[in-house]
Design a protein around this motif. Sequence first.
Motif, mmCIF file in Angstrom:
data_model
loop_
_atom_site.group_PDB
_atom_site.id
_atom_site.type_symbol
_atom_site.label_atom_id
_atom_site.label_comp_id
_atom_site.label_asym_id
_atom_site.label_seq_id
_atom_site.Cartn_x
_atom_site.Cartn_y
_atom_site.Cartn_z
ATOM 1 N N ILE A 1 0.586 -1.457 0.105
ATOM 2 C CA ILE A 1 -0.129 -0.168 0.295
ATOM 3 C C ILE A 1 0.712 1.119 0.132
ATOM 4 C CG2 ILE A 1 -1.748 1.325 1.182
ATOM 5 C CD1 ILE A 1 -2.782 -1.570 0.192
ATOM 6 N N GLY A 2 1.910 1.039 0.424
ATOM 7 C CA GLY A 2 2.902 3.038 0.481
ATOM 8 C C GLY A 2 3.050 2.178 -0.447
ATOM 9 N N TYR A 3 3.486 1.623 -1.720
ATOM 10 C CA TYR A 3 4.317 1.182 -2.334
ATOM 11 C C TYR A 3 2.693 2.587 -3.931
ATOM 12 C CZ TYR A 3 5.420 0.419 -8.120
ATOM 13 O OH TYR A 3 5.135 0.572 -8.800
ATOM 14 N N ALA A 4 1.888 1.964 -3.649
ATOM 15 C CA ALA A 4 0.505 1.721 -4.416
ATOM 16 C C ALA A 4 0.215 3.746 -4.541
ATOM 17 C CB ALA A 4 -0.899 1.617 -3.595
ATOM 18 N N CYS A 5 0.518 4.134 -2.505
ATOM 19 C CA CYS A 5 0.118 5.463 -2.801
ATOM 20 C C CYS A 5 1.183 6.421 -3.695
ATOM 21 C CB CYS A 5 0.714 5.674 -1.293
ATOM 22 S SG CYS A 5 -0.510 5.817 0.075
ATOM 23 N N THR A 6 2.246 6.130 -3.703
ATOM 24 C CA THR A 6 3.664 6.635 -4.348
ATOM 25 C C THR A 6 3.394 6.590 -5.800
ATOM 26 O OG1 THR A 6 4.663 4.351 -5.001
ATOM 27 C CG2 THR A 6 4.874 6.225 -2.564
ATOM 28 N N GLN A 7 2.558 5.936 -6.175
ATOM 29 C CA GLN A 7 1.882 5.632 -7.890
ATOM 30 C C GLN A 7 0.529 6.595 -7.877
ATOM 31 O OE1 GLN A 7 3.764 4.010 -10.828
ATOM 32 N NE2 GLN A 7 4.973 4.228 -8.805
ATOM 33 N N LEU A 8 -0.568 6.267 -6.970
ATOM 34 C CA LEU A 8 -1.371 7.238 -7.009
ATOM 35 C C LEU A 8 -1.562 8.538 -6.626
ATOM 36 C CD1 LEU A 8 -3.552 5.248 -4.522
ATOM 37 C CD2 LEU A 8 -4.023 5.651 -7.073
ATOM 38 N N MET A 9 -0.150 9.473 -6.028
ATOM 39 C CA MET A 9 0.415 10.724 -6.227
ATOM 40 C C MET A 9 0.557 11.191 -7.452
ATOM 41 S SD MET A 9 1.225 11.084 -2.008
ATOM 42 C CE MET A 9 2.404 9.722 -1.973
ATOM 43 N N ASP A 10 1.818 10.367 -7.852
ATOM 44 C CA ASP A 10 2.977 10.701 -9.126
ATOM 45 C C ASP A 10 2.625 10.295 -10.045
ATOM 46 O OD1 ASP A 10 4.446 12.170 -6.630
ATOM 47 O OD2 ASP A 10 5.431 10.203 -6.314
ATOM 48 N N SER B 1 -4.062 3.843 -13.881
ATOM 49 C CA SER B 1 -5.637 3.611 -13.416
ATOM 50 C C SER B 1 -4.937 3.350 -11.851
ATOM 51 C CB SER B 1 -6.484 2.587 -14.596
ATOM 52 O OG SER B 1 -5.518 1.695 -14.612
ATOM 53 N N ILE B 2 -6.249 2.577 -10.627
ATOM 54 C CA ILE B 2 -6.171 2.240 -9.625
ATOM 55 C C ILE B 2 -5.876 0.995 -9.970
ATOM 56 C CG2 ILE B 2 -7.856 1.606 -8.395
ATOM 57 C CD1 ILE B 2 -8.860 5.003 -7.913
ATOM 58 N N GLU B 3 -6.743 0.335 -11.296
ATOM 59 C CA GLU B 3 -7.424 -0.826 -11.444
ATOM 60 C C GLU B 3 -5.639 -1.504 -11.463
ATOM 61 O OE1 GLU B 3 -9.197 -5.129 -13.914
ATOM 62 O OE2 GLU B 3 -9.214 -2.528 -14.301
ATOM 63 N N SER C 1 -3.845 -9.298 -7.003
ATOM 64 C CA SER C 1 -4.895 -9.664 -7.646
ATOM 65 C C SER C 1 -5.396 -9.807 -8.173
ATOM 66 C CB SER C 1 -4.846 -11.925 -7.783
ATOM 67 O OG SER C 1 -5.488 -11.859 -6.951
ATOM 68 N N THR C 2 -6.775 -8.851 -6.808
ATOM 69 C CA THR C 2 -7.672 -8.525 -7.651
ATOM 70 C C THR C 2 -7.990 -7.304 -6.748
ATOM 71 O OG1 THR C 2 -8.686 -9.581 -5.455
ATOM 72 C CG2 THR C 2 -9.127 -11.180 -6.987
ATOM 73 N N LEU C 3 -8.622 -6.532 -7.694
ATOM 74 C CA LEU C 3 -9.432 -4.660 -7.128
ATOM 75 C C LEU C 3 -10.196 -4.855 -6.063
ATOM 76 C CD1 LEU C 3 -8.687 -2.503 -8.221
ATOM 77 C CD2 LEU C 3 -11.251 -2.259 -9.679
ATOM 78 N N ALA C 4 -11.034 -5.764 -5.574
ATOM 79 C CA ALA C 4 -11.864 -6.023 -4.441
ATOM 80 C C ALA C 4 -10.568 -6.181 -3.150
ATOM 81 C CB ALA C 4 -12.664 -7.268 -4.293
ATOM 82 N N SER D 1 -8.771 4.732 4.109
ATOM 83 C CA SER D 1 -9.473 5.685 3.086
ATOM 84 C C SER D 1 -9.621 5.588 1.717
ATOM 85 C CB SER D 1 -8.823 7.131 2.219
ATOM 86 O OG SER D 1 -8.858 7.641 1.103
ATOM 87 N N THR D 2 -10.262 5.611 0.294
ATOM 88 C CA THR D 2 -10.231 4.438 -1.074
ATOM 89 C C THR D 2 -9.195 4.918 -1.551
ATOM 90 O OG1 THR D 2 -11.802 6.176 -1.945
ATOM 91 C CG2 THR D 2 -12.290 4.120 -0.670
ATOM 92 N N PRO D 3 -8.940 4.221 -2.580
ATOM 93 C CA PRO D 3 -7.494 4.559 -3.471
ATOM 94 C C PRO D 3 -8.021 5.985 -4.310
ATOM 95 C CG PRO D 3 -7.697 2.095 -3.419
ATOM 96 C CD PRO D 3 -8.732 3.203 -2.778
ATOM 97 N N SER D 4 -8.995 5.390 -4.571
ATOM 98 C CA SER D 4 -9.883 7.004 -5.100
ATOM 99 C C SER D 4 -9.907 8.396 -4.640
ATOM 100 C CB SER D 4 -10.845 7.387 -5.862
ATOM 101 O OG SER D 4 -12.078 6.540 -4.812
ATOM 102 N N VAL D 5 -10.127 8.758 -3.079
ATOM 103 C CA VAL D 5 -10.125 9.314 -2.274
ATOM 104 C C VAL D 5 -9.044 10.057 -1.707
ATOM 105 C CG1 VAL D 5 -11.026 10.257 -0.187
ATOM 106 C CG2 VAL D 5 -12.683 8.747 -1.473
ATOM 107 N N TYR D 6 -8.056 8.719 -1.773
ATOM 108 C CA TYR D 6 -6.437 9.458 -1.632
ATOM 109 C C TYR D 6 -6.058 10.083 -2.474
ATOM 110 C CZ TYR D 6 -1.213 8.525 -0.172
ATOM 111 O OH TYR D 6 -0.637 8.881 0.473
ATOM 112 N N ARG D 7 -6.210 9.239 -3.669
ATOM 113 C CA ARG D 7 -5.516 10.423 -4.433
ATOM 114 C C ARG D 7 -5.850 12.096 -4.938
ATOM 115 N NH1 ARG D 7 -5.676 7.905 -10.564
ATOM 116 N NH2 ARG D 7 -3.199 7.353 -9.952
ATOM 117 N N LYS D 8 -7.289 12.052 -4.692
ATOM 118 C CA LYS D 8 -8.301 13.672 -4.724
ATOM 119 C C LYS D 8 -7.784 14.302 -3.504
ATOM 120 C CE LYS D 8 -12.441 15.196 -5.168
ATOM 121 N NZ LYS D 8 -14.690 15.116 -5.531
#
Length: 283
Positions: A231-240, A244-246, A255-258, A270-277
């Motif tokens: 999730i730490g890695y995902a956060c950097t990708q959402l910010m920079d 797509s979130i998928e 392996s699954t979006l859920a 938070s959800t990924p979309s809210v975090y990015r927003k």
Amino acid sequence: MKPFIEKPPLTEEISFLAKTYRTPKFEIPWHQHIEYELILFTEGEGVIFIGDHVGDFKPGDIYFIGSNLPHTFQKTTKDTIVNAVVIQFRDDFWGKEFINLPESKSIKKFLEYSLKGLKITGKLKDTLTPLIKALEHHKGFVRIIKLCECLQLLSEKKQFEKLSTQGVKDFTFKNKERIDKIFQYTFENFQESITLTDIAAYANMSTPAFCNYFKKCAKKPYINFLNEVRIGYACTQLMDTQKSIESICYESGYSTLANFNKQFQKVKRSTPSVYRKTFMNSL
């Protein structure tokens, strides 16, 4: 894992370190040092590990790390450039009695807070940034005055977030080479599928023995730790990135979006979309 003991490169002309480090000299594994550390990131992003805390760092972030608290910073990709201004000092570098003076009471209390690691927040970041950047260029007694100015602001404003749930005394390891290998394997392979059976076999342990061992060392189950790294890695990708979130989900090792959404919510509230927003709005 075993934190190696880092010794700052001091000379006869300085009593504490204030220096800019840039890739590849920035890359330091899990380590600890008796010095307190104030660090300002000016370039790059990645995942930060302080005690049992896992989070993300980006340009403009400021952290204060207490004496002997194990920590490391892992950049997002091998090609990521990381640049940071690092200040390290011992609590007795200005003399053994200075920190115990009545006038130093608030600073002494702040240093006690830092033994679990702190992330500086609010407007204090904007105030501290130019002071930290300038500190490495000051000479003579001005260096001490400016460091005290930083500490005074930190202790007065109290704009920080405590990070690790465990203190320095909780991080004592046995068979340190084994836990070191487990952490490093996770850093290098979190984007792939890692099962408890896989990581236990890598550590030459049965799965139950591994689970007990890791939880005792890291103060959390391995699966929790693995999710925090991902999730730490995902956060950097959402910010920079504009990925797509998928796409970020699969790139982060899920392996699954859920399941990605579920684990993200658990770690970041938070959800990924809210975090990015929220991040984009803060810009």
